[in-house]
Write a protein that holds these residues in place. Structure first.
Motif, PDB file in Angstrom:
ATOM      1  N   LEU A   1       0.816  -1.209   0.000  1.00 32.35           N
ATOM      2  CA  LEU A   1       0.000   0.000   0.000  1.00 32.35           C
ATOM      3  C   LEU A   1       0.852   1.261   0.000  1.00 32.35           C
ATOM      4  N   ARG A   2       2.025   1.222   0.636  1.00 35.71           N
ATOM      5  CA  ARG A   2       2.912   2.377   0.596  1.00 35.71           C
ATOM      6  C   ARG A   2       3.466   2.599  -0.811  1.00 35.71           C
ATOM      7  N   HIS A   3       3.838   1.514  -1.492  1.00 39.34           N
ATOM      8  CA  HIS A   3       4.349   1.645  -2.859  1.00 39.34           C
ATOM      9  C   HIS A   3       3.268   2.136  -3.821  1.00 39.34           C
ATOM     10  N   LEU A   4       2.018   1.787  -3.555  1.00 37.64           N
ATOM     11  CA  LEU A   4       0.924   2.247  -4.404  1.00 37.64           C
ATOM     12  C   LEU A   4       0.475   3.665  -4.056  1.00 37.64           C
TER      13      LEU A   4
ATOM     14  N   VAL B   1      -1.242   4.511  -1.388  1.00 39.47           N
ATOM     15  CA  VAL B   1      -2.512   4.539  -0.659  1.00 39.47           C
ATOM     16  C   VAL B   1      -2.312   5.058   0.756  1.00 39.47           C
ATOM     17  N   ILE B   2      -1.209   4.671   1.400  1.00 40.48           N
ATOM     18  CA  ILE B   2      -0.907   5.138   2.748  1.00 40.48           C
ATOM     19  C   ILE B   2       0.503   5.731   2.751  1.00 40.48           C
TER      20      ILE B   2
END
Length: 326
Positions: A159-162, A164-165
């Motif tokens: 999620l960090r790479h995307l 999102v967070i």
């Protein structure tokens, strides 16, 4: 000259053979004797535990308070209505069950419709569908616990790479997010069984119904609504009942995800896990038995609800037809 019909002479009734009644009674006794082992096994596995739980629920059986176990009647059941912890566990169970049952069955029907279409690698997709079903429940809980770990879990990394967070999220430290993780893990585990169930049901629908509907100009949505769903109606009812029962008795995934605590702050303590904590952590066996009996009653009520709900449309149709023909 009017035609005459010849009637064959009536044959006298055959006299009963001597000893026929005795042989019939002997066959009946022999059949009962063959059934006796199965009946005894059913009584040992089902009737005795349920009866013992019912008897236990009528006593104050708390080993932390006193070694004496007096008969208290229905006091344990009265406590269910006034216990806020039981009500909170029941509310969590309703939230968990509604999502896992309705969303799970809807997703399973969609996947089944998709996997019955002709496309490349369909066989591979069906094989991959079996992977979550083949994973043992404890391993399933450990896997999702590692994935959603707040410090080293792969969910935060992805999620960090995307984007999102921005920072790591403590998925299992918040009651709401922990319950959502539990729902996701449980649906991932049970979705393959439901999907295979609907695939088998869809393959029994006659293909000529779809061809005739296509010739009449019905689109995909109308074919799904007026052919697919009515044809798998019984399977949907079975899936809803089974999934409802599973959602009420979920235990292993909660135990592994929360380390046996039902946390955080009781956020994943459903009614079945609450019965476990009451009986084995608090050692209140009488009250825990009353909770278990209430779970059994809920299972029966939900099963009756689904059966009546699925029977209602056909009842209204039959009633309307009787009015038209009257």
């Amino acid at each position: 000259m009017p035609a005459t019909t010849l009637t064959p002479p009536s044959r006298p009734h055959a006299a009963p053979r001597p000893g026929a009644g005795r042989a019939e009674r002997g066959n009946r006794r022999f059949n009962l004797l063959l059934m006796a082992p199965a009946v005894l096994v059913v009584l040992a596995l089902f009737a005795y535990p349920i009866g013992y739980a019912g008897w236990l629920s009528l006593h104050q059986w708390n080993d932390k308070i006193s070694p004496v176990h007096p008969y208290v009647g229905v006091d344990n059941y009265h406590q269910l209505f006034s216990d806020p912890a039981y009500h909170e566990a029941l509310n969590r169970t309703v939230y968990f069950s509604v999502i896992t049952v309705l969303a799970g069955v809807a997703l399973a029907i969609g996947l089944a419709v998709l996997l019955t279409q002709q496309f490349r690698f369909r066989a591979l997709a069906r094989v991959l569908l079996l992977v979550p079903w083949a994973v043992p429940p404890v391993v399933n809980g450990i896997m999702w616990h590692l994935i959603f770990d707040g410090d080293t879990g792969i969910a935060n990394t992805v999620l960090r790479h995307l984007g999102v967070i921005d920072t790591n999220k403590q998925w299992l430290s918040s009651p709401t997010s922990a319950m959502n993780v539990l729902i996701f893990a449980e649906m991932w585990k049970l979705l393959p069984f439901l999907t295979l169930l609907f695939i088998a049901a869809l393959q029994s629908v006659p293909a000529n119904l779809y061809r005739a509907a296509s010739i009449d100009g019905a689109g995909a949505i109308r074919r799904f609504a007026f052919i697919t769903l009515p044809s798998i109606r019984t399977t949907i009812l079975f899936a809803l009942i089974v999934q409802s029962m599973w959602s009420l008795k979920v235990f292993d995934t909660i135990y592994v995800l929360t380390g046996g605590s039902g946390g955080p702050a009781g956020g994943t303590t459903t009614i079945n896990f609450f019965a476990y904590l009451t009986t084995f952590s608090n050692l209140d066996r009488g009250y825990g038995a009353a909770i278990a009996i209430s779970i059994m009653a809920l299972v029966l009520l939900i099963a009756v609800f689904w059966m009546l709900l699925f029977r209602a449309p056909s009842w209204f149709v039959a009633r309307g037809m009787r009015r038209k023909t009257a």
